[in-house]
Design a protein around this motif. Sequence first.
Motif, short mmCIF file in Angstrom:
data_model
loop_
_atom_site.label_atom_id
_atom_site.label_comp_id
_atom_site.label_asym_id
_atom_site.label_seq_id
_atom_site.Cartn_x
_atom_site.Cartn_y
_atom_site.Cartn_z
N GLN A 1 11.88 -4.87 -1.91
CA GLN A 1 11.00 -4.13 -2.82
C GLN A 1 9.55 -4.31 -2.38
N MET A 2 8.96 -3.25 -1.87
CA MET A 2 7.55 -3.28 -1.48
C MET A 2 6.74 -2.44 -2.45
N PRO A 3 5.52 -2.85 -2.76
CA PRO A 3 4.74 -2.14 -3.78
C PRO A 3 4.21 -0.80 -3.26
N PRO A 4 3.90 0.12 -4.17
CA PRO A 4 3.20 1.33 -3.73
C PRO A 4 1.80 0.97 -3.27
N ILE A 5 1.31 1.64 -2.25
CA ILE A 5 -0.03 1.37 -1.75
C ILE A 5 -0.77 2.68 -1.52
N SER A 6 -2.05 2.58 -1.27
CA SER A 6 -2.87 3.75 -1.03
C SER A 6 -2.45 4.46 0.25
N ASN A 7 -2.50 5.79 0.23
CA ASN A 7 -2.22 6.56 1.45
C ASN A 7 -3.26 6.34 2.53
N ASN A 8 -4.37 5.70 2.16
CA ASN A 8 -5.39 5.35 3.15
C ASN A 8 -5.18 3.96 3.74
N GLY A 9 -4.12 3.28 3.28
CA GLY A 9 -3.87 1.92 3.75
C GLY A 9 -4.69 0.91 2.97
N GLN A 10 -4.30 -0.35 3.10
CA GLN A 10 -5.05 -1.42 2.45
C GLN A 10 -4.88 -2.71 3.24
N SER A 11 -5.66 -3.70 2.86
CA SER A 11 -5.73 -4.92 3.67
C SER A 11 -4.46 -5.76 3.59
N SER A 12 -3.74 -5.71 2.46
CA SER A 12 -2.55 -6.55 2.31
C SER A 12 -1.66 -5.96 1.23
#
Length: 435
Positions: free
Chosen positions: A270-281
């Motif tokens: 299970q991985m969290p949703p993240i920004s389509n622009n990417g993020q640091s972690s």
Amino acid sequence: MYGIPNAFVRALREPRSFLLAVLLALTAGLAACGGGGGNSDNSSGGSSNSGSSGDTSSLPAGPQQQPVAATAANTVAVTVNRGLTGNMPNIPTVSVTICVAGTGNCQTVNNIQVDTASFGLRVLASALGNFSGTLPTTTSNGATLAECTAFADGYTWGTVRSADVKVGGETASNIPIQVIGDLATSTVPTACSNIGPAQNSSQALGANGILGIGVAPWDCGAACTTSALASNYYACPNGTNCSNTTVALASQVANPVAHFPVDNNGVILQMPPISNNGQSSATGTLVFGIGTQSNNAMNASQRFATNQWGNLSGSYNGRSLDAFLDSGSNGIFFDDSSIAQCGGNLGTFYCPAKPLALGATLTDVNGNSGNVSFNVVSASALLNGGSNFALNDLAGQFGSSSSLDLGLPFFYGRYVYYGQDQAINGGTQTPYVAF
């Protein structure tokens, strides 16, 4: 290839981490130029597509499932960040405790990569230090048993040793693991070194080891019990003069999940949703067992029966492909000549001029099909000058042109289920993936 059954090769040789040299070069460029992602100089990875857009506002919303808290005994936290080398995006890692079997003599090793397309624990001797010498070696006719494990970006080489393996609150007792890099480089068989570069250090591997939790209970299975395959198991008298050997199932590197006393019928990454622009972690959860506890119910909308190595069929742009879901690949890898490649330090990662929303079809071994969707954003924009390490739109062309590798970007915002092959041991459950 190399005498290993094709399905086994596909499961183990697909990329865990794409083009390490590329990302090392990217980091060197960042250090020299001081960041500033999206520019045409080395601070954007040397991309030949410096005009590629990072505006993701046109993309459809991605999946939004949130991980459960990693507080129960059948869970462990999964972390994606800058990692050991400081330059490897999308490397999901957990902590694993390794013990001398049946004792309290243990060592915890952090930064072990979670790989759903391989099988068994492989840990660097350098990460274990002197503790590796306390783990008894496995033998074949009195000779030390070693293994060459093939991946798309190289190989690991080292002895097979027995240990208790603890992940979260689960324990696989007295199973074979591979200790990577504990034999002299002069002992590496030619059939192994011909595969590609050695992945026998944390710098080369990008982690302290690999936790293979795919659908198979052993890393080779019946094939290695009857044939001495050219790039797999070796008998090494006195740790030298290694030669191919057959090996019984009980001595093969084992998937820890299949050997837990409970919660052993599968995993949910299970991985969290993240920004389509990417993020640091990003921080997710690896859950053991499917339908065995209150926190691991089967809630997938699509389920696909796989072969014994977790592979499916697929189609993209009208082409038939081999397909698999692989957390050990840090991008979505497929061949599409219509998408611009970045070039420069970013090699064959994709750098489209505008973000793309794409789709493919998966077909399981029973002929059942379903559609999947994924996005592709310019790798140059996503990496953001080297500050982003969790990326859900990173893609490229790597490995076989006939493969669709749904790597870690596909996992963000999803629960991805892997049902263990229990039929091989006389059970009723056959292998599957679901999401």
